[in-house]
Design a protein around this motif. Structure first.
Motif, short mmCIF file in Angstrom:
data_model
loop_
_atom_site.label_atom_id
_atom_site.label_comp_id
_atom_site.label_asym_id
_atom_site.label_seq_id
_atom_site.Cartn_x
_atom_site.Cartn_y
_atom_site.Cartn_z
N ASN A 172 15.48 -16.01 1.53
CA ASN A 172 14.60 -15.57 2.61
C ASN A 172 13.47 -14.67 2.10
O ASN A 172 13.55 -13.46 2.19
N PRO A 173 12.39 -15.27 1.54
CA PRO A 173 11.22 -14.45 1.22
C PRO A 173 10.40 -14.23 2.49
O PRO A 173 10.34 -15.10 3.36
N SER A 174 9.75 -13.06 2.60
CA SER A 174 8.97 -12.78 3.80
C SER A 174 7.88 -11.76 3.51
O SER A 174 7.91 -11.05 2.52
N VAL A 175 6.94 -11.69 4.43
CA VAL A 175 5.88 -10.69 4.42
C VAL A 175 5.94 -10.01 5.78
O VAL A 175 6.23 -10.66 6.79
N GLY A 176 5.72 -8.71 5.79
CA GLY A 176 5.86 -8.00 7.05
C GLY A 176 4.97 -6.79 7.15
O GLY A 176 4.23 -6.44 6.23
N LEU A 177 5.07 -6.16 8.31
CA LEU A 177 4.32 -4.95 8.60
C LEU A 177 5.28 -3.96 9.23
O LEU A 177 5.96 -4.29 10.21
N GLN A 178 5.38 -2.76 8.64
CA GLN A 178 6.26 -1.75 9.22
C GLN A 178 5.43 -0.62 9.81
O GLN A 178 4.37 -0.28 9.31
N TYR A 179 5.95 -0.08 10.90
CA TYR A 179 5.29 1.00 11.63
C TYR A 179 6.19 2.23 11.58
O TYR A 179 7.37 2.14 11.94
N THR A 180 5.67 3.35 11.12
CA THR A 180 6.45 4.57 10.99
C THR A 180 6.50 5.30 12.32
O THR A 180 5.47 5.70 12.85
N LEU A 181 7.71 5.48 12.85
CA LEU A 181 7.91 6.25 14.08
C LEU A 181 8.02 7.73 13.75
O LEU A 181 7.38 8.57 14.36
N ARG A 182 8.87 8.03 12.80
CA ARG A 182 9.07 9.37 12.23
C ARG A 182 9.22 9.17 10.73
O ARG A 182 9.21 8.05 10.25
N GLU A 183 9.41 10.25 10.02
CA GLU A 183 9.48 10.16 8.56
C GLU A 183 10.54 9.17 8.09
O GLU A 183 10.31 8.39 7.19
N ASN A 184 11.72 9.18 8.69
CA ASN A 184 12.83 8.33 8.24
C ASN A 184 13.10 7.15 9.15
O ASN A 184 14.06 6.43 8.92
N LYS A 185 12.30 6.94 10.18
CA LYS A 185 12.56 5.86 11.13
C LYS A 185 11.33 4.96 11.24
O LYS A 185 10.24 5.43 11.47
N LYS A 186 11.58 3.66 11.06
CA LYS A 186 10.49 2.69 11.08
C LYS A 186 10.93 1.44 11.81
O LYS A 186 12.11 1.08 11.77
N LEU A 224 0.85 -1.19 0.00
CA LEU A 224 0.00 0.00 0.00
C LEU A 224 0.88 1.24 0.00
O LEU A 224 2.05 1.16 0.39
N PRO A 225 0.35 2.38 -0.38
CA PRO A 225 1.14 3.60 -0.23
C PRO A 225 1.55 3.77 1.25
O PRO A 225 0.83 3.34 2.14
N PRO A 226 2.73 4.38 1.50
CA PRO A 226 3.22 4.50 2.88
C PRO A 226 2.20 5.17 3.82
O PRO A 226 1.64 6.21 3.51
N ARG A 227 1.97 4.53 4.94
CA ARG A 227 1.08 5.00 6.01
C ARG A 227 1.74 4.71 7.34
O ARG A 227 2.88 4.28 7.39
N LYS A 228 0.99 4.91 8.42
CA LYS A 228 1.52 4.60 9.75
C LYS A 228 1.87 3.11 9.85
O LYS A 228 2.94 2.74 10.29
N PHE A 229 0.95 2.24 9.43
CA PHE A 229 1.19 0.80 9.33
C PHE A 229 1.16 0.45 7.85
O PHE A 229 0.18 0.69 7.16
N PHE A 237 9.76 -2.77 12.21
CA PHE A 237 8.97 -3.74 11.45
C PHE A 237 9.05 -5.13 12.06
O PHE A 237 9.95 -5.44 12.83
N LEU A 238 8.08 -5.93 11.69
CA LEU A 238 7.98 -7.33 12.07
C LEU A 238 7.75 -8.10 10.79
O LEU A 238 6.89 -7.73 9.99
N ALA A 239 8.52 -9.17 10.57
CA ALA A 239 8.40 -9.95 9.34
C ALA A 239 8.31 -11.44 9.66
O ALA A 239 8.96 -11.93 10.59
#
Length: 174
Positions: free
Chosen positions: A116-130, A86-91, A132-134
């Motif tokens: 190592n293929p994976s699927v994950g979810l990243q959480y944006t802390l600040r614009e350049n800092k995230k 998805l386009p970048p969001r909080k999650f 994630f869990l994969a």
């Protein structure tokens, strides 16, 4: 010897490259473990350093290295591609795949193919800092020298192993 020089050069490039503010470089680190699916069973522990170059708003590619601890220590060197679903969001959910070769520092072992293929979810802390869990699949091939000895004879042979595991990783992008 050449593979160690090549590995050192790649690590130096990844760690020595400076990220540009608002630029296209992204760096990250992960730690992880897994659920072993192969015999002999060996629960892995992994640590990775990653360097990505953003090709578009939702796609990036890069290189990575780190340490993988099975019954032998391996040093994977791999290329990786990451696509946010998805386009970048909080999650933001994403797909990622890394493939390369693992080197074994032990003289009685040889590394092999790494995937190592994976699927994950990243959480944006600040614009350049995230963070994630994969969750993914990891394949590590290696060859090790085994000794067998009894009262009648002594044998030494190469054993080819394929470690399959469900990988679970957490990480930080900056």
């Amino acid at each position: 010897m050449k593979k160690y020089i090549f590995l050192s050069l790649i690590i130096f490039i990844v760690l020595g490259t400076k990220a540009q503010r608002g630029g296209h470089f992204i760096f990250g680190t992960t730690i992880g473990t897994g659920i072993a699916l192969s015999t002999p069973e060996s629960t892995p522990f992994t640590w990775s350093l990653l360097g990505y170059y953003s090709i578009g708003r939702r796609f990036s590619a890069g290189i990575g290295t780190g340490l993988s601890f099975y019954e032998k220590t391996l040093i994977p060197l791999f290329i990786t591609a990451k696509f946010t679903l998805l386009p970048p969001r909080k999650f933001t959910p994403y797909l990622e795949c890394g493939a390369g070769y693992s080197f074994a520092p032990d003289p009685n072992a040889n590394g092999g193919f790494y995937l190592n293929p994976s699927v994950g979810l990243q959480y944006t802390l600040r614009e350049n800092k995230k963070i994630f869990l994969a969750l993914g699949y990891e394949l590590q091939k290696l060859e090790r020298l085994k000794n067998y000895e009894n009262s009648l004879f002594r044998a030494e042979f190469a054993e080819k192993l394929r470690h399959h595991s469900i990988s679970i990783k957490v990480g930080f992008l900056f």
